[in-house]
Design an enzyme around this catalytic site. Structure first.
Site, short mmCIF file in Angstrom:
data_model
loop_
_atom_site.label_atom_id
_atom_site.label_comp_id
_atom_site.label_asym_id
_atom_site.label_seq_id
_atom_site.Cartn_x
_atom_site.Cartn_y
_atom_site.Cartn_z
N ASP A 103 0.79 -1.25 0.00
CA ASP A 103 0.00 0.00 0.00
C ASP A 103 0.82 1.29 0.00
O ASP A 103 0.25 2.39 -0.15
CB ASP A 103 -0.98 0.01 1.19
CG ASP A 103 -0.30 -0.20 2.55
OD1 ASP A 103 0.87 0.18 2.69
OD2 ASP A 103 -0.98 -0.73 3.46
N HIS A 118 6.45 -7.82 -1.03
CA HIS A 118 5.39 -8.35 -1.90
C HIS A 118 4.99 -7.35 -2.98
O HIS A 118 3.89 -7.44 -3.52
CB HIS A 118 4.17 -8.76 -1.04
CG HIS A 118 4.45 -9.94 -0.16
ND1 HIS A 118 3.66 -10.30 0.90
CD2 HIS A 118 5.46 -10.88 -0.21
CE1 HIS A 118 4.16 -11.40 1.49
NE2 HIS A 118 5.25 -11.74 0.83
N CYS A 129 8.41 -9.37 -20.20
CA CYS A 129 9.78 -8.84 -20.12
C CYS A 129 10.08 -8.23 -18.75
O CYS A 129 11.23 -7.91 -18.46
CB CYS A 129 10.05 -7.83 -21.24
SG CYS A 129 9.19 -6.26 -21.02
N THR A 187 1.35 -8.74 11.68
CA THR A 187 1.40 -9.82 10.68
C THR A 187 1.06 -11.15 11.35
O THR A 187 1.50 -11.42 12.47
CB THR A 187 2.77 -9.91 9.96
OG1 THR A 187 2.77 -11.07 9.12
CG2 THR A 187 3.96 -9.95 10.89
N ALA A 230 -1.49 -1.73 16.85
CA ALA A 230 -0.17 -1.16 16.59
C ALA A 230 -0.19 0.36 16.70
O ALA A 230 0.76 0.97 17.21
CB ALA A 230 0.31 -1.57 15.19
C1 BJW Z 1 -3.31 -6.03 13.96
C2 BJW Z 1 -4.19 -4.98 13.85
C3 BJW Z 1 -3.80 -3.81 14.47
C4 BJW Z 1 -5.05 -6.58 12.76
N1 BJW Z 1 -2.65 -3.75 15.12
N2 BJW Z 1 -2.18 -5.97 14.63
C5 BJW Z 1 2.24 -24.86 0.40
C6 BJW Z 1 1.62 -24.76 -0.84
C7 BJW Z 1 1.87 -23.68 -1.72
C8 BJW Z 1 2.73 -22.69 -1.37
C9 BJW Z 1 3.33 -22.78 -0.13
C10 BJW Z 1 3.10 -23.85 0.74
N3 BJW Z 1 3.84 -23.65 1.85
C11 BJW Z 1 4.51 -22.49 1.69
C12 BJW Z 1 4.22 -21.96 0.49
C13 BJW Z 1 4.72 -20.71 -0.06
C14 BJW Z 1 3.75 -19.57 0.08
C15 BJW Z 1 3.23 -19.53 1.53
O1 BJW Z 1 3.91 -19.11 2.44
N4 BJW Z 1 2.01 -19.97 1.73
C16 BJW Z 1 1.46 -20.06 3.10
C17 BJW Z 1 0.15 -19.29 3.17
C18 BJW Z 1 1.34 -21.51 3.43
N5 BJW Z 1 4.50 -18.38 -0.23
C19 BJW Z 1 4.62 -17.97 -1.47
O2 BJW Z 1 4.04 -18.51 -2.41
C20 BJW Z 1 5.57 -16.81 -1.70
N6 BJW Z 1 6.51 -17.14 -2.69
C21 BJW Z 1 7.37 -18.14 -2.54
O3 BJW Z 1 7.45 -18.77 -1.50
O4 BJW Z 1 8.17 -18.37 -3.63
C22 BJW Z 1 8.90 -19.59 -3.64
C23 BJW Z 1 7.98 -20.71 -4.09
C24 BJW Z 1 7.67 -20.80 -5.42
C25 BJW Z 1 6.81 -21.83 -5.85
C26 BJW Z 1 6.24 -22.73 -4.91
C27 BJW Z 1 6.53 -22.59 -3.56
C28 BJW Z 1 7.42 -21.57 -3.14
C29 BJW Z 1 4.80 -15.59 -2.18
C30 BJW Z 1 3.87 -15.08 -1.14
C31 BJW Z 1 3.06 -13.95 -1.72
C32 BJW Z 1 1.98 -13.49 -0.74
N7 BJW Z 1 1.08 -12.66 -1.40
C33 BJW Z 1 -0.02 -12.08 -0.65
C34 BJW Z 1 -1.04 -11.48 -1.64
C35 BJW Z 1 -0.47 -10.30 -2.36
C36 BJW Z 1 -1.43 -9.85 -3.41
C37 BJW Z 1 -2.49 -8.94 -2.88
O5 BJW Z 1 -2.34 -8.23 -1.90
O6 BJW Z 1 -3.49 -8.98 -3.54
O7 BJW Z 1 0.49 -11.11 0.24
S1 BJW Z 1 -0.88 -13.21 0.41
C38 BJW Z 1 -1.20 -12.06 1.67
O8 BJW Z 1 -0.57 -12.57 2.86
C39 BJW Z 1 -0.46 -10.77 1.26
C40 BJW Z 1 0.25 -10.44 2.57
O9 BJW Z 1 1.38 -9.64 2.32
C41 BJW Z 1 0.60 -11.79 3.14
C42 BJW Z 1 0.86 -11.78 4.61
O10 BJW Z 1 -0.27 -11.41 5.33
P1 BJW Z 1 -0.11 -10.47 6.61
O11 BJW Z 1 0.49 -9.19 6.23
O12 BJW Z 1 0.55 -11.23 7.69
O13 BJW Z 1 -1.64 -10.15 6.95
P2 BJW Z 1 -2.73 -11.09 7.67
O14 BJW Z 1 -4.04 -10.58 7.25
O15 BJW Z 1 -2.44 -12.52 7.49
O16 BJW Z 1 -2.52 -10.79 9.22
C43 BJW Z 1 -2.83 -9.53 9.80
C44 BJW Z 1 -2.42 -9.58 11.25
O17 BJW Z 1 -2.59 -8.29 11.79
C45 BJW Z 1 -3.27 -10.54 12.10
O18 BJW Z 1 -2.42 -11.34 12.87
C46 BJW Z 1 -4.11 -9.61 13.00
O19 BJW Z 1 -4.33 -10.14 14.28
C47 BJW Z 1 -3.22 -8.39 13.06
N8 BJW Z 1 -3.90 -7.12 13.25
N9 BJW Z 1 -5.30 -5.41 13.08
C48 BJW Z 1 -1.89 -4.89 15.19
N10 BJW Z 1 -4.63 -2.71 14.42
ZN ZN Z 2 7.11 -6.49 -21.97
#
Ligand code: BJW
Ligand code: ZN
Length: 245
Positions: A103, A118, A129, A187, A230
């Site tokens: 964001d 991300h 490309c 997170t 936070a």
């Molecule tokens: C507060 C609050 C307040 C609320 N104060 N706190 C098994 C199968 C397939 C894949 C995998 C697998 N195991 C692992 C993987 C890999 C996968 C992964 O980790 N998956 C897991 C879910 C299991 N990772 C990937 O695929 C990554 N790439 C990769 O590993 O490449 C190598 C590879 C290649 C090929 C195969 C396997 C590996 C890429 C990850 C990309 C993540 N993308 C997203 C979406 C982006 C697009 C979009 O925005 O539209 O990114 S997913 C989503 O989750 C987003 C976030 O950045 C990310 C993390 O979430 P975050 O920030 O932690 O948010 P929340 O909502 O989960 O949590 C919020 C927290 O805040 C909560 O705890 C609340 O309590 C708290 N909160 N208000 C303080 N006021």
């Molecule tokens: Zn291009």
């Protein structure tokens, strides 16, 4: 010693501070989180929107969704947590934020050293490309534009199964390994490789502090897990650190 007092003492003596931030830090600005109460993934299967397969299947639908989210992001403001991190950067010799957020709110709050793990919803790039493409943030583009090479233009965001930007990840790992204090803020710490960073910091001897509304897998392994918003906890903590220092 009370845990908050311990955190204050540790922050007072730190030289090198690293931060991993997630969607929760922007929640108080009005940006939806992915998991937990009202999380985006409660209503939608992530792979239906945040994957290359989904984009190739129906690019119009994915662009529409990102247009909608971009509109929200551009209409909100950084909150007290973002501003506090920006202020902390001016205080420490070395300070860096690794964010999973797309964001741009850390930068808008004044943070300079920000690694976008991300990507960013404010940029587009070519699927073929990789060249960055200018994006008019307010244009309602629903038919995917094409790059001069013929490839489809997509948001510069890391979808599931995609590699993270190498430089941002390398720098983030280095920061986590060298920090003497490391924060994990708003997170769920379940998406890898970003979720590995607090563990890297722990293994290298950093004092690790979590700030989250809810407990996570990290809560029991960090030195201090502070429960709450936070935007309330971080400014209060920082005020205490600055007091008499
Ligand atoms: C507060 C609050 C307040 C609320 N104060 N706190 C098994 C199968 C397939 C894949 C995998 C697998 N195991 C692992 C993987 C890999 C996968 C992964 O980790 N998956 C897991 C879910 C299991 N990772 C990937 O695929 C990554 N790439 C990769 O590993 O490449 C190598 C590879 C290649 C090929 C195969 C396997 C590996 C890429 C990850 C990309 C993540 N993308 C997203 C979406 C982006 C697009 C979009 O925005 O539209 O990114 S997913 C989503 O989750 C987003 C976030 O950045 C990310 C993390 O979430 P975050 O920030 O932690 O948010 P929340 O909502 O989960 O949590 C919020 C927290 O805040 C909560 O705890 C609340 O309590 C708290 N909160 N208000 C303080 N006021
Ligand atoms: Zn291009």
């Amino acid at each position: 010693m009370e845990i908050l007092e311990q955190v204050v003492q540790v922050c007072r003596h730190a030289q090198h501070v690293g931060v991993l931030s997630g969607a929760g830090i922007s929640a108080e600005s009005g940006v939806a989180t992915f998991r937990g109460e009202n999380g985006i993934w409660n209503k939608i299967n992530p792979l239906e929107l945040a994957s290359m397969q989904a984009f190739m299947r129906n690019p119009e639908r994915i662009l529409e969704w990102y247009n909608h989210r971009r509109e929200i992001i551009l209409s909100v403001q950084p909150n007290a947590a973002h501003f506090t991190l920006a202020a902390m950067e001016n205080h420490y010799p070395r300070f860096a934020v690794s964010t999973q957020n797309i964001d741009g709110l850390h930068q808008r709050a004044g943070s300079r050293c920000v690694q976008e793990l991300h990507g960013s919803i404010l940029r587009n790039r070519c699927t073929d490309c990789g060249e960055m493409a200018e994006v008019d943030p307010v244009a309602e583009v629903t038919t995917p534009p094409r790059c001069h090479c013929g490839g489809l233009i997509r948001p510069d965001i890391v979808w599931f199964g995609e590699m993270l930007p190498e430089a941002a990840l390398t720098e983030s790992v280095q920061v986590a390994r060298q920090a003497d204090v490391y924060f994990s803020i708003g997170t769920s710490a379940v998406v890898y490789p970003a979720a590995q960073l607090p563990y890297e910091a722990l293994e290298r001897g950093a004092y690790v502090i979590e700030i989250n509304l809810e407990p996570t897998d990290l809560s029991n392994v960090v030195h201090a897990s502070l429960r709450g918003k936070a935007g309330e906890i971080l400014p209060r903590l920082w005020q205490k650190v600055l007091m008499d220092s």
